[in-house]
Enzyme design. Structure first.
Site, PDB file in Angstrom:
ATOM      1  CG  ASP A  80      -1.986  -0.920   1.141  1.00  0.00           C
ATOM      2  OD1 ASP A  80      -2.312  -1.156   0.015  1.00  0.00           O
ATOM      3  OD2 ASP A  80      -2.496  -1.589   2.178  1.00  0.00           O
TER       4      ASP A  80
ATOM      5  CE  LYS B  99     -11.420  -2.975   0.226  1.00  0.00           C
ATOM      6  NZ  LYS B  99      -9.953  -2.569  -0.058  1.00  0.00           N
TER       7      LYS B  99
ATOM      8  CB  ILE C 215     -23.668  -0.008 -13.477  1.00  0.00           C
ATOM      9  CG1 ILE C 215     -22.553   0.593 -14.536  1.00  0.00           C
ATOM     10  CG2 ILE C 215     -24.268   0.906 -12.635  1.00  0.00           C
ATOM     11  CD1 ILE C 215     -23.185   1.547 -15.706  1.00  0.00           C
TER      12      ILE C 215
ATOM     13  CB  VAL D 239      -3.277  -8.991  11.177  1.00  0.00           C
ATOM     14  CG1 VAL D 239      -2.002  -9.414  11.737  1.00  0.00           C
ATOM     15  CG2 VAL D 239      -4.259 -10.097  11.191  1.00  0.00           C
TER      16      VAL D 239
ATOM     17  N   GLY E 227      -5.954  -6.292  14.959  1.00  0.00           N
ATOM     18  CA  GLY E 227      -6.325  -7.957  15.124  1.00  0.00           C
ATOM     19  C   GLY E 227      -5.089  -8.759  15.120  1.00  0.00           C
TER      20      GLY E 227
HETATM   21  P1  BMP Z   1      -2.763  -2.895   7.083  1.00  0.00           P
HETATM   22  O1  BMP Z   1      -2.380  -4.169   7.318  1.00  0.00           O
HETATM   23  O2  BMP Z   1      -1.551  -1.851   6.797  1.00  0.00           O
HETATM   24  O3  BMP Z   1      -3.756  -2.357   8.004  1.00  0.00           O
HETATM   25  O4  BMP Z   1      -3.353  -2.935   5.652  1.00  0.00           O
HETATM   26  C1  BMP Z   1      -4.691  -3.770   5.320  1.00  0.00           C
HETATM   27  C2  BMP Z   1      -5.058  -3.911   4.009  1.00  0.00           C
HETATM   28  O5  BMP Z   1      -6.164  -4.606   3.902  1.00  0.00           O
HETATM   29  C3  BMP Z   1      -4.944  -2.497   3.296  1.00  0.00           C
HETATM   30  O6  BMP Z   1      -4.521  -2.851   1.888  1.00  0.00           O
HETATM   31  C4  BMP Z   1      -6.426  -2.144   3.087  1.00  0.00           C
HETATM   32  O7  BMP Z   1      -6.939  -1.771   2.048  1.00  0.00           O
HETATM   33  C5  BMP Z   1      -7.131  -3.893   3.047  1.00  0.00           C
HETATM   34  N1  BMP Z   1      -8.503  -3.959   3.579  1.00  0.00           N
HETATM   35  C6  BMP Z   1      -8.588  -3.696   5.140  1.00  0.00           C
HETATM   36  O8  BMP Z   1      -7.638  -3.182   5.837  1.00  0.00           O
HETATM   37  N2  BMP Z   1      -9.958  -3.908   5.592  1.00  0.00           N
HETATM   38  C7  BMP Z   1     -10.984  -4.372   4.894  1.00  0.00           C
HETATM   39  O9  BMP Z   1     -11.995  -4.550   5.288  1.00  0.00           O
HETATM   40  C8  BMP Z   1     -10.645  -4.638   3.435  1.00  0.00           C
HETATM   41  C9  BMP Z   1      -9.237  -4.457   2.923  1.00  0.00           C
HETATM   42  O10 BMP Z   1      -9.213  -4.901   1.743  1.00  0.00           O
END
Ligand code: BMP
Length: 215
Positions: free
Chosen positions: A18, A68, A72, A172, A177
């Site tokens: 990201d 994501k 349409i 996570v 998480g």
């Molecule tokens: P991070 O571990 O740095 O929090 O990143 C989480 C990744 O998962 C990001 O790419 C985010 O767009 C994606 N993501 C999320 O965090 N929560 C969701 O519900 C869906 C996701 O795609």
């Protein structure tokens, strides 16, 4: 070439790249490529470098594109086609867009992943109350997996049971998480970004998750 066996896979981290810093991502991807299931590429990289950046990364591993998709049917299909033509294996769509749009994407991608419920608190406003219906729909449309939150690990279990689909679970580390809890509750793959990408030693951090030294 990865073996696509959701029950026996051990390298089950999907690394979220990201950032728009392509060189940094390339060097981390090279370093950890053997230790992760796939790379997830989203808006920062695509907006800064264009779709051709997917061709570069797809030489290093399996690519899941996460923009994501939420449009349409005709527009969603065209977006998915463009992504797929640049080497992406997996494509993530929002589940709330409904059956017709998801079906349109299903027809043009190798692997379809549907967001059932998100990891941030705002998901509780509108998405989470519908997540079980989304999970059932995704299963009926033969999606390859659902995105479900590691920040609410009990939801992983519920959504997996309802759908019978593989679960890709983000949230996570930085979002609070736990890798172990996500796996215990049935996550097949764990999406992790910042905890690994911002670590001094990404490879070691990944191994800490796998060995239980990072929860
Ligand atoms: P991070 O571990 O740095 O929090 O990143 C989480 C990744 O998962 C990001 O790419 C985010 O767009 C994606 N993501 C999320 O965090 N929560 C969701 O519900 C869906 C996701 O795609």
């Amino acid at each position: 070439m990865f073996v696509r066996n959701y029950l026996t896979v051990d390298r089950n981290i999907i690394l979220a790249l990201d950032t728009d810093d392509k060189d940094k991502c390339m060097s981390i991807a090279r370093l950890v490529g053997e230790q992760v299931y796939a790379f997830k590429i989203g808006y920062p990289m695509l907006l800064n470098h264009g779709l051709s950046v997917l061709d570069s990364f797809s030489e290093m591993g399996k690519i899941i594109v996460d923009i994501k998709i939420a449009d349409i049917p005709d527009v969603s299909r065209e977006i998915a086609k463009m992504i797929t033509s640049h080497g992406a294996t997996g494509v993530i769509v929002q589940g709330f867009i409904g059956r017709d749009s998801i079906k349109a994407v299903r027809g043009v991608v190798k692997e379809l992943f549907v967001v059932a419920e998100m990891s941030h608190p705002g998901s509780l406003d509108y998405i989470s109350p519908q997540s079980e219906k989304i999970a059932i729909m995704a299963s009926e449309l033969r999606a390859d997996g659902l995105v479900a939150p590691a920040t609410r690990p009990e939801r992983i279990k519920v959504l997996k049971n309802i759908s019978g689909l593989s679960i890709l679970s983000p949230g996570v580390g930085t979002q609070g998480g736990s890798y172990d809890e996500a796996i215990k509750n049935g996550a097949d793959y764990v999406i992790i970004g910042r905890s690994i990408m911002l670590s001094q030693d990404p490879l070691q951090k990944i191994n800490e998750f796998y060995s239980g030294r990072s929860k």
